[in-house]
Design an enzyme around this catalytic site. Sequence first.
Site, PDB file in Angstrom:
ATOM      1  N   ASP A  93       1.490  -4.617   8.748  1.00  0.00           N
ATOM      2  CA  ASP A  93       0.340  -3.585   8.615  1.00  0.00           C
ATOM      3  C   ASP A  93      -0.928  -4.669   8.376  1.00  0.00           C
ATOM      4  O   ASP A  93      -1.098  -5.371   7.621  1.00  0.00           O
ATOM      5  CB  ASP A  93       0.429  -2.917   7.279  1.00  0.00           C
ATOM      6  CG  ASP A  93      -0.684  -1.938   7.064  1.00  0.00           C
ATOM      7  OD1 ASP A  93      -1.806  -2.230   7.605  1.00  0.00           O
ATOM      8  OD2 ASP A  93      -0.530  -0.955   6.211  1.00  0.00           O
TER       9      ASP A  93
ATOM     10  N   PHE B  55       0.817  -1.116  -0.155  1.00  0.00           N
ATOM     11  CA  PHE B  55      -0.048   0.154  -0.085  1.00  0.00           C
ATOM     12  C   PHE B  55       0.994   1.304  -0.166  1.00  0.00           C
ATOM     13  O   PHE B  55       1.992   1.189   0.687  1.00  0.00           O
ATOM     14  CB  PHE B  55      -0.843   0.182   1.062  1.00  0.00           C
ATOM     15  CG  PHE B  55      -2.032   1.103   1.188  1.00  0.00           C
ATOM     16  CD1 PHE B  55      -3.231   1.057   0.194  1.00  0.00           C
ATOM     17  CD2 PHE B  55      -1.667   2.281   1.875  1.00  0.00           C
ATOM     18  CE1 PHE B  55      -4.068   1.851   0.336  1.00  0.00           C
ATOM     19  CE2 PHE B  55      -2.750   3.310   1.741  1.00  0.00           C
ATOM     20  CZ  PHE B  55      -3.960   3.102   1.003  1.00  0.00           C
TER      21      PHE B  55
END
Length: 408
Positions: A197, A127
Site C-alpha cells: 500500500d 491503516f
Amino acid sequence: MTRDEARALDAHDPLAPLRDRFALPAEVIYLDGNSLGPLPRATGPAMADMVARQWGDRLIRSWNEGWIDAPARLGGKIAPLIGAAADEVIVGDSTSANLFKALVAALRIQSERHPERRVVLSEAGNFPTDLHIAEGAVACVPGARLRVVPRDGIAAAIDDDVAVILLTHVHYKTSERFDMAAITAAAHRAGALMLWDLSHSVGAVAVDLAGAHADLAVGCTYKYLNGGPGAPAFLYVAKRWQDRLASPLSGWMGHAEPFAFADAYAPAPGMKRWLAGTPPMLAMAALEAGLDLWMAVDRDAVWAKSAALWRIMAAAGDAAGLECVTPADPAARGSHISFRHPHAHAIAQALIERGVIGDFRDPDILRLGLTPLYLSHDEVWRAGDILRDIITSGSWRDPRFATRLAVT
Ligand SMILES: Cc1ncc(COP(=O)(O)O)c(C=O)c1O
C-alpha cells in the site's frame, strides 16, 4: 536552524516556483498534504472544461475523445512515481476496493500454485482499511485467513503458510518506512506474493516497485498527488502477473470487449481487467490536473527538500521537548513527521487556530505533513516556532481545544 538559514534555503530552492501552481490561502501554513493535498490552480479550469465542453457540448462523444482511455492514461502518469512501467498501473475505484481486488486475486492464484498457502500476513496497526479489507477478502476465499503481527514480528511470521504479505510502505501514523526491496525478497524466498500500500509513499518518497520486484501495489491519489477529495486510486500489477490474475469484481469495464455486450465475462488483457464500472470522469479530470503538475517536477529535488523540511521540524519538536516517533534516517521514513503527546488533539487544534493545519491520529499522535511542492523552508520554520510556543506556553490547555470533531 535559524529562520535566516531557512530563508537562505528558500533562495536556492529549485521547487520554489511550484508554490504558485497551488491555490493555498495566504494565511495558512498547510501541513496536511499527506491527508488531503491542496487545490492546484489548474484543477478549476480543467474541471470547467470537463463540465462545460466535454460533458456539456461534446456529450457522449467524449467517451471516444479521451474518456475511455483515462484510467490507463492516468495510470501511465503515476507509473514513473512508483518505479513501474506505464502499462502496469491503472486508475479507478478506491484504495480499499483495489486492495480487495488484489488480495482476492492473489489468494486465488496462490491456492492454484501452492494450495497449502492460505494466510494473508499484515501488520498490527496497519491503516484500518487494509486490515478490514483483508478480513473481507479472506472471507471470500475458502480456507484463507488473516494473520496480523506487530511490525517487528513480520520477518519471523513469513512461513510456509503465507500466501500474500500486505504492508503499508510508509506508516500513516508514525511515518516509519519498510525496506521494500528486503521485505519483497523475503516474501519471494518464502513463496509469498507481496502487495504494497503506497498511499503515504507516492509523491512522498522515491519508490521503485520494479527494482524491488514487487508483485502488486495500491495507493491513494488525494494526498501527495493532489487529485482532490476522494480522487480515484491506483492499482499496480507487475507485468508477469497480468494475464494470470483475475479481478473478483468482474465488471463490464474490465471485459475484453465491453461493447460486444456479451453475457459471459472474458477479462481484458493487461491492466484493463481491473476496471469494474464506468470511470468517474469528473473526478478523473481533477486527478489528471494534479498528476500533470508532477510531470515536469525534478523528483530528486523533491526527495532532498523533503529531508530538509523534516530536519527543520524535527529540530523545532526537539526544542519543544516533544517525543518524535518518526525515525531520523531519511531512508527509514516517509515525508511526514509525527510527535507523541497525551494531548496531541488539543495541540493540533491550537495549531489550527494559529493558522498551521496539521492533524491528529488517535490516541496521541500529532502528524505534520511536509510536502516540498508548495511548502517553503521558512513556512516550516514558522510552523515549528508556533508549535514550540504552543507547547512551552501551554496555550493548548484552553478548554476550547478539547472538543473533537467527526473528522480529525
Ligand atoms: C495506508 C492507507 N491506505 C488506504 C487509505 C484510504 O483508502 P480509501 O481511499 O479507500 O479511503 C489511506 C487513507 O489515508 C491510507 O493511509
